[in-house]
Write an enzyme that holds these catalytic residues in place. Sequence first.
Site, PDB file in Angstrom:
ATOM      1  N   HIS A  75       0.805  -1.226   0.000  1.00 22.66           N
ATOM      2  CA  HIS A  75       0.000   0.000   0.000  1.00 22.66           C
ATOM      3  C   HIS A  75       0.837   1.274   0.000  1.00 22.66           C
ATOM      4  CE1 HIS A  75       1.128  -0.017   4.244  1.00 22.66           C
ATOM      5  NE2 HIS A  75       0.806   1.254   4.264  1.00 22.66           N
ATOM      6  N   ARG A  76       2.144   1.176   0.253  1.00 21.42           N
ATOM      7  CA  ARG A  76       2.941   2.381   0.451  1.00 21.42           C
ATOM      8  C   ARG A  76       3.027   3.209  -0.830  1.00 21.42           C
ATOM      9  NH1 ARG A  76       5.706   2.426   5.338  1.00 21.42           N
ATOM     10  NH2 ARG A  76       7.041   4.118   4.611  1.00 21.42           N
TER      11      ARG A  76
END
Length: 229
Positions: A75-76
């Site tokens: 998700h980063r």
Amino acid sequence: INRILTDHISDFLFAPTEKARQNLLREGILNEKIFVTGNTIVDAVYQNLKLSDAQSNILKDLDLNDDDYFLVTVHRQENVDNKERFQGILEGLRLVHEELGFPIIFPIHPRTKKRMKQFNLTPEGLTLIDPVDYLSFLQLESKAKLVLTDSGGVQEEACILRVPCVTLRYNTERPETLEVGSNVLAGTEPDEIVKKARHMLNKSNSWPNPFGDGRAGERICLLYTSPSP
């Protein structure tokens, strides 16, 4: 920057590990303000693990068996907002599935899903599912054979749960996991992801937990009411 500013305006700093205490000292924080308590994430994991087994049927719902699947989270911003990096991660995961043969469960973050569509990327070899609640995710983590993630919190939880972890980044703010051997950095290159996944599958999970014994919250309360160096 926000975290550093918070360090410097705080009266009490409850460091999760000795390494964290040393980092604070290097920032110029006074020693008498710093207390090593362990990490409250250990408290949360221990307190909720039994609840997750009692209240979540996620493995049954997904037709999974204990220790017979891999779990992925990505998700980063630096990974999913960069098409080349994101593509490398997805290709690496495809190769992991192809070579090692385990199902790969991927609860997909809304940001990740959006970028996947925007970049026209089609994942292969992965079982994409909607995001799950904390207890369901904890059960998925605790029963997985391997975790691949770019999340700092998941690196910690995998370490606590004694599940080998491959981090899809080139650095980590959880160096303790690298030191005890629960985690390894793979970056986003496909071949390196496969190599590190293979390596972690062959490791023993007998590492010591560097984040404490699950009593950090208790220590923080006691120190707050009666602080002493």
